[in-house]
Design a protein around this motif. Structure first.
Motif, PDB file in Angstrom:
ATOM      1  N   ARG A 126      57.798  33.572  21.639  1.00  0.00           N
ATOM      2  CA  ARG A 126      59.059  34.082  22.176  1.00  0.00           C
ATOM      3  C   ARG A 126      58.905  35.494  22.703  1.00  0.00           C
ATOM      4  O   ARG A 126      59.785  36.005  23.392  1.00  0.00           O
ATOM      5  CB  ARG A 126      60.141  34.060  21.097  1.00  0.00           C
ATOM      6  N   ASP A 131      66.691  35.776  22.659  1.00  0.00           N
ATOM      7  CA  ASP A 131      67.657  35.017  23.441  1.00  0.00           C
ATOM      8  C   ASP A 131      67.363  33.517  23.383  1.00  0.00           C
ATOM      9  O   ASP A 131      66.232  33.096  23.202  1.00  0.00           O
ATOM     10  CB  ASP A 131      67.708  35.520  24.892  1.00  0.00           C
ATOM     11  N   GLU A 133      67.234  31.204  25.614  1.00  0.00           N
ATOM     12  CA  GLU A 133      66.317  30.668  26.622  1.00  0.00           C
ATOM     13  C   GLU A 133      64.858  30.856  26.199  1.00  0.00           C
ATOM     14  O   GLU A 133      64.052  29.929  26.298  1.00  0.00           O
ATOM     15  CB  GLU A 133      66.548  31.341  27.984  1.00  0.00           C
ATOM     16  N   SER A 134      64.506  32.015  25.692  1.00  0.00           N
ATOM     17  CA  SER A 134      63.133  32.262  25.231  1.00  0.00           C
ATOM     18  C   SER A 134      62.784  31.364  24.054  1.00  0.00           C
ATOM     19  O   SER A 134      61.661  30.877  23.957  1.00  0.00           O
ATOM     20  CB  SER A 134      62.960  33.728  24.829  1.00  0.00           C
ATOM     21  N   LEU A 136      64.018  28.345  23.419  1.00  0.00           N
ATOM     22  CA  LEU A 136      63.793  26.993  23.917  1.00  0.00           C
ATOM     23  C   LEU A 136      62.486  26.899  24.697  1.00  0.00           C
ATOM     24  O   LEU A 136      61.739  25.935  24.556  1.00  0.00           O
ATOM     25  CB  LEU A 136      64.968  26.536  24.781  1.00  0.00           C
ATOM     26  N   ARG A 137      62.186  27.884  25.510  1.00  0.00           N
ATOM     27  CA  ARG A 137      60.936  27.875  26.273  1.00  0.00           C
ATOM     28  C   ARG A 137      59.721  27.836  25.343  1.00  0.00           C
ATOM     29  O   ARG A 137      58.768  27.108  25.581  1.00  0.00           O
ATOM     30  CB  ARG A 137      60.866  29.069  27.212  1.00  0.00           C
ATOM     31  N   GLY A 179      64.120  36.271  31.823  1.00  0.00           N
ATOM     32  CA  GLY A 179      65.049  35.477  32.636  1.00  0.00           C
ATOM     33  C   GLY A 179      64.298  34.716  33.721  1.00  0.00           C
ATOM     34  O   GLY A 179      63.115  34.906  33.919  1.00  0.00           O
ATOM     35  N   THR A 180      65.023  33.853  34.432  1.00  0.00           N
ATOM     36  CA  THR A 180      64.372  33.038  35.461  1.00  0.00           C
ATOM     37  C   THR A 180      64.745  33.487  36.848  1.00  0.00           C
ATOM     38  O   THR A 180      65.694  34.151  37.086  1.00  0.00           O
ATOM     39  CB  THR A 180      64.754  31.547  35.300  1.00  0.00           C
TER      40      THR A 180
END
Length: 180
Positions: A126, A131, A133-134, A136-137, A179-180
């Protein structure tokens, strides 16, 4: 002498994994492992008293390798690449064994402390970000690497699975949490 004992131990582990993959953990016996190794049960008992001892040793080896990796590498992308290498070269079959025999191996796996190590690996992937998103990634990147090797079939080539996992972890090479 220690080298010879280690070679024998690794040979027993390899043959046991092959037999477990063919017949399942519960469908295999120490007698069959000894027969496949062309040794007596007494010779096998010198190294491992039970099937559980063999599985425990495999999980301990995996845990030790994870500890070494976590000590050595802190950067998420490099950590994931090194972990993918471990999975591909040594521990994919062990992961497959645990996945295919979850109920039979649940207690053994819990005793190996792998869950805590995998949580530490996930935290490192992470990249210090909290966050969602991190989070889950990092999870998806681990799944991509692990499932690809644990399946044991012809599957996706390991370098492609790693490339996808790295892209999931940090799209476009951005650090985790950017972020993406």
């Amino acid at each position: 002498m220690a080298g010879r004992r280690t070679d024998t131990r690794e040979r027993i582990q390899r043959v046991a994994l092959e037999l477990f993959a063919e017949q399942g953990y519960e469908g295999s016996s120490l007698r069959e492992i000894a027969e496949r190794l062309n040794v007596t049960k007494a010779a096998l008992y010198y190294h491992f008293r039970t099937k559980e001892d063999i599985v425990s040793s495999l999980l301990e080896d995996w845990g030790t390798a994870l500890d070494d990796l976590l000590e050595r590498e802190t950067r998420p992308a490099e950590l994931l690449a090194a972990y993918a290498g471990l999975v591909e070269t040594r521990f994919g079959p062990v992961m497959g064994l645990v996945q295919r025999n979850t109920s039979a191996l649940k207690a053994i796996a819990a005793g190996a402390g792998l869950a805590d190590r995998m949580l530490r690996l996930h935290e490192r992937l992470r990249g210090g970000s909290a966050d969602p998103e991190s989070d889950l990634r990092a999870r998806l990147a681990l799944v991509a690497v692990q499932l690809n090797s644990a399946e044991g079939g012809p599957g996706t080539p390991p370098d492609i699975a790693l490339a996808v996992a790295l892209d999931v972890l940090s799209p476009g090479g951005k650090p985790a949490g950017a972020g993406t």
